[in-house]
Write a protein that holds these residues in place. Structure first.
Motif, PDB file in Angstrom:
ATOM      1  N   PHE A  93     -39.582  -8.926 -56.752  1.00  0.00           N
ATOM      2  CA  PHE A  93     -40.516 -10.010 -57.075  1.00  0.00           C
ATOM      3  C   PHE A  93     -40.912  -9.974 -58.548  1.00  0.00           C
ATOM      4  CE2 PHE A  93     -44.732 -11.884 -57.550  1.00  0.00           C
ATOM      5  CZ  PHE A  93     -44.614 -13.075 -56.860  1.00  0.00           C
ATOM      6  N   HIS A  94     -41.320  -8.822 -59.037  1.00  0.00           N
ATOM      7  CA  HIS A  94     -41.839  -8.749 -60.406  1.00  0.00           C
ATOM      8  C   HIS A  94     -40.732  -8.778 -61.455  1.00  0.00           C
ATOM      9  CE1 HIS A  94     -46.030  -8.432 -59.359  1.00  0.00           C
ATOM     10  NE2 HIS A  94     -45.738  -7.523 -58.454  1.00  0.00           N
ATOM     11  N   SER A  95     -39.556  -8.224 -61.145  1.00  0.00           N
ATOM     12  CA  SER A  95     -38.462  -8.301 -62.109  1.00  0.00           C
ATOM     13  C   SER A  95     -37.927  -9.726 -62.201  1.00  0.00           C
ATOM     14  CB  SER A  95     -37.336  -7.330 -61.738  1.00  0.00           C
ATOM     15  OG  SER A  95     -36.808  -7.632 -60.463  1.00  0.00           O
ATOM     16  N   GLN A 104     -44.285 -17.614 -69.990  1.00  0.00           N
ATOM     17  CA  GLN A 104     -44.880 -18.913 -69.701  1.00  0.00           C
ATOM     18  C   GLN A 104     -45.849 -18.793 -68.543  1.00  0.00           C
ATOM     19  OE1 GLN A 104     -41.675 -21.610 -68.945  1.00  0.00           O
ATOM     20  NE2 GLN A 104     -40.609 -21.159 -70.865  1.00  0.00           N
ATOM     21  N   LYS A 105     -46.678 -19.789 -68.368  1.00  0.00           N
ATOM     22  CA  LYS A 105     -47.659 -19.775 -67.290  1.00  0.00           C
ATOM     23  C   LYS A 105     -46.960 -20.007 -65.954  1.00  0.00           C
ATOM     24  CE  LYS A 105     -52.218 -21.544 -66.104  1.00  0.00           C
ATOM     25  NZ  LYS A 105     -53.316 -22.462 -66.476  1.00  0.00           N
ATOM     26  N   ALA A 106     -47.239 -19.131 -64.992  1.00  0.00           N
ATOM     27  CA  ALA A 106     -46.616 -19.249 -63.674  1.00  0.00           C
ATOM     28  C   ALA A 106     -47.291 -20.336 -62.853  1.00  0.00           C
ATOM     29  CB  ALA A 106     -46.701 -17.913 -62.930  1.00  0.00           C
ATOM     30  N   ALA A 107     -46.575 -20.820 -61.832  1.00  0.00           N
ATOM     31  CA  ALA A 107     -47.100 -21.862 -60.946  1.00  0.00           C
ATOM     32  C   ALA A 107     -46.864 -21.435 -59.503  1.00  0.00           C
ATOM     33  CB  ALA A 107     -46.391 -23.187 -61.223  1.00  0.00           C
ATOM     34  N   PRO A 108     -47.630 -21.985 -58.549  1.00  0.00           N
ATOM     35  CA  PRO A 108     -47.438 -21.624 -57.146  1.00  0.00           C
ATOM     36  C   PRO A 108     -46.008 -21.835 -56.656  1.00  0.00           C
ATOM     37  CG  PRO A 108     -49.501 -22.808 -57.406  1.00  0.00           C
ATOM     38  CD  PRO A 108     -48.807 -22.861 -58.733  1.00  0.00           C
ATOM     39  N   SER A 109     -45.375 -22.918 -57.079  1.00  0.00           N
ATOM     40  CA  SER A 109     -43.998 -23.186 -56.646  1.00  0.00           C
ATOM     41  C   SER A 109     -43.049 -22.097 -57.145  1.00  0.00           C
ATOM     42  CB  SER A 109     -43.536 -24.558 -57.159  1.00  0.00           C
ATOM     43  OG  SER A 109     -43.614 -24.607 -58.575  1.00  0.00           O
ATOM     44  N   THR A 110     -43.295 -21.598 -58.362  1.00  0.00           N
ATOM     45  CA  THR A 110     -42.479 -20.507 -58.909  1.00  0.00           C
ATOM     46  C   THR A 110     -42.678 -19.236 -58.100  1.00  0.00           C
ATOM     47  OG1 THR A 110     -42.743 -21.443 -61.129  1.00  0.00           O
ATOM     48  CG2 THR A 110     -41.949 -19.179 -60.988  1.00  0.00           C
ATOM     49  N   ASP A 111     -43.939 -18.918 -57.802  1.00  0.00           N
ATOM     50  CA  ASP A 111     -44.243 -17.728 -57.001  1.00  0.00           C
ATOM     51  C   ASP A 111     -43.573 -17.806 -55.631  1.00  0.00           C
ATOM     52  OD1 ASP A 111     -45.825 -16.527 -58.944  1.00  0.00           O
ATOM     53  OD2 ASP A 111     -47.629 -17.574 -58.285  1.00  0.00           O
ATOM     54  N   THR A 113     -40.856 -19.583 -54.712  1.00  0.00           N
ATOM     55  CA  THR A 113     -39.400 -19.476 -54.848  1.00  0.00           C
ATOM     56  C   THR A 113     -38.968 -18.040 -55.104  1.00  0.00           C
ATOM     57  OG1 THR A 113     -39.326 -21.723 -55.768  1.00  0.00           O
ATOM     58  CG2 THR A 113     -37.387 -20.335 -56.105  1.00  0.00           C
ATOM     59  N   ILE A 114     -39.664 -17.371 -56.021  1.00  0.00           N
ATOM     60  CA  ILE A 114     -39.333 -15.983 -56.336  1.00  0.00           C
ATOM     61  C   ILE A 114     -39.619 -15.093 -55.138  1.00  0.00           C
ATOM     62  CG2 ILE A 114     -39.969 -14.012 -57.785  1.00  0.00           C
ATOM     63  CD1 ILE A 114     -40.501 -16.016 -60.046  1.00  0.00           C
ATOM     64  N   GLY A 115     -40.704 -15.378 -54.425  1.00  0.00           N
ATOM     65  CA  GLY A 115     -41.037 -14.600 -53.232  1.00  0.00           C
ATOM     66  C   GLY A 115     -39.963 -14.716 -52.167  1.00  0.00           C
ATOM     67  N   ILE A 116     -39.419 -15.911 -51.976  1.00  0.00           N
ATOM     68  CA  ILE A 116     -38.343 -16.119 -50.993  1.00  0.00           C
ATOM     69  C   ILE A 116     -37.095 -15.339 -51.404  1.00  0.00           C
ATOM     70  CG2 ILE A 116     -36.733 -17.819 -50.061  1.00  0.00           C
ATOM     71  CD1 ILE A 116     -39.085 -19.832 -50.103  1.00  0.00           C
ATOM     72  N   PRO A 186     -44.125 -13.065 -46.633  1.00  0.00           N
ATOM     73  CA  PRO A 186     -44.566 -12.470 -47.895  1.00  0.00           C
ATOM     74  C   PRO A 186     -44.550 -13.466 -49.056  1.00  0.00           C
ATOM     75  CG  PRO A 186     -42.377 -11.695 -47.310  1.00  0.00           C
ATOM     76  CD  PRO A 186     -42.900 -12.428 -46.125  1.00  0.00           C
ATOM     77  N   ALA A 187     -43.635 -14.467 -48.986  1.00  0.00           N
ATOM     78  CA  ALA A 187     -43.591 -15.461 -50.058  1.00  0.00           C
ATOM     79  C   ALA A 187     -44.886 -16.271 -50.098  1.00  0.00           C
ATOM     80  CB  ALA A 187     -42.386 -16.387 -49.869  1.00  0.00           C
ATOM     81  N   ILE A 188     -45.346 -16.736 -48.917  1.00  0.00           N
ATOM     82  CA  ILE A 188     -46.615 -17.467 -48.836  1.00  0.00           C
ATOM     83  C   ILE A 188     -47.764 -16.552 -49.247  1.00  0.00           C
ATOM     84  CG2 ILE A 188     -48.259 -18.543 -47.244  1.00  0.00           C
ATOM     85  CD1 ILE A 188     -45.805 -19.523 -45.629  1.00  0.00           C
ATOM     86  N   GLN A 189     -47.714 -15.304 -48.772  1.00  0.00           N
ATOM     87  CA  GLN A 189     -48.758 -14.335 -49.093  1.00  0.00           C
ATOM     88  C   GLN A 189     -48.868 -14.132 -50.608  1.00  0.00           C
ATOM     89  OE1 GLN A 189     -48.073 -10.519 -47.272  1.00  0.00           O
ATOM     90  NE2 GLN A 189     -49.376  -9.444 -48.713  1.00  0.00           N
TER      91      GLN A 189
END
Length: 318
Positions: A93-95, A104-111, A113-116, A186-189
């Motif tokens: 997730f963090h890498s 850049q500023k992160a967004a919920p959609s980015t979080d 997608t990366i979580g999935i 975990p992605a939603i979390q």
């Protein structure tokens, strides 16, 4: 610094490693504290004939029938699996986030997608560990369902050997398809957690207080658990390995039909609420575990960064 070198540095940075270790240690500690609640949840999911009662009542039954230490049966394989799983997930997730967002500023959609993406990697790598720990945790239990076949594993390695010998290598990935669907959990979390954390910081880097980390971790996990709980029940049943699936069809079609049949049968037997059997125990366990895990995760990472002489991590615009 070239783009390739930048991405290599982000993936193998100390910050990513610190976050992965902190996530693994935090989750293992939190799970140990609340482990009996997970035992009650798993027993309700797998043993269909056990009546749904309050979590304390279920634990009292287990202790009375199986001994004082029964709620901690299977603790070691679960902790091993959890450490590996959370290390892989936090690291991915963090890498991925560091190389994707790049300041850049992160967004919920980015979080999300990366979580999935991190979840998919985690499922494919660690599912065999979770299959084994589910079997070990339920071994020796007193089931109300007489159709459940007893197993006799002496430990983690013996469980791996016996499963491969008697059921084939593919059995170690039982429940992979619902697990892939459950990467949404975990992605939603993480999406909710990271979003609430950004709101609390309001664009300025600052350490979260213990109460803030605990509360937003609890809220994030509660939402993710309720949304995905029916699939978690299916996942537990498949990992237990007592369900015989047809082999004359493609794996994808078989998995889809199995999930559908398990969900439909559960509704027919217990009604719609049957899909949420054990939810009280799961919510109690998973919300408290996640809240404590995120609290420890924040404290461990912030303390480590201070010891390393970093006033704040490189990717503070998270």
């Amino acid at each position: 610094m070239s783009t390739e070198n930048f991405r290599f540095y982000e993936v193998f940075s100390y910050e990513t490693l610190v976050r992965a270790v902190a996530g693994a240690v935090g989750s293992a500690t939190a799970m140990t504290v609340f482990f009996p609640l997970d035992t009650a949840r798993l027993r309700l999911q797998v043993d269909e004939k056990r009546k749904a009662k309050s979590t304390p009542a279920i634990l009292a039954e287990i202790v009375k029938e199986e001994g004082l230490l029964a709620p901690y049966r299977g603790w070691f394989p679960v902790i091993c699996s959890l450490c590996c799983s959370n290390f892989v997930y936090f690291y991915c997730f963090h890498s991925l986030k560091a190389s994707w967002v790049r300041g850049q500023k992160a967004a919920p959609s980015t979080d999300l997608t990366i979580g999935i993406a991190a979840g998919i990697v985690n499922v494919l790598v660690t599912t065999p560990l979770w299959v084994v720990n589910t079997r070990l945790k339920l071994q020796g239990s007193n089931f109300r369902n007489a159709d459940i076949r007893p197993t006799n594993y002496s430990g983690i390695l013996d469980a791996f050997v016996q499963i491969i010998r008697h059921e084939g290598l593919g059995a170690l990935w039982n429940g992979t398809f619902p697990s892939l669907l459950l990467v949404l959990n975990p992605a939603i979390q993480f999406m909710i957690y990271e979003g609430l954390k950004r709101q609390l910081r309001r664009g300025v880097y600052k350490e979260l207080s213990s109460l803030e980390a605990f509360l937003i971790g609890a809220v994030a996990k509660a939402v993710a658990t309720v949304v995905t709980y029916p699939l978690q029940t299916v996942q537990s049943i498949l990992r237990f390995g007592q369900l015989k699936e047809p082999t004359d069809q493609s794996q994808l079609l078989t998995s889809l039909r199995t999930i559908k049949c398990l969900l439909v049968n559960r509704v027919r037997k217990f009604g719609v609420l049957g899909l949420f059997k054990g939810l009280e125990a799961k919510l109690l366990q998973t919300v408290l575990t996640a809240a404590l895990m995120f609290l420890l995760y924040e404290k461990i990472t912030n303390t480590t960064f201070k010891v390393m002489g970093l006033s704040k991590p490189m990717h503070s615009k998270r």
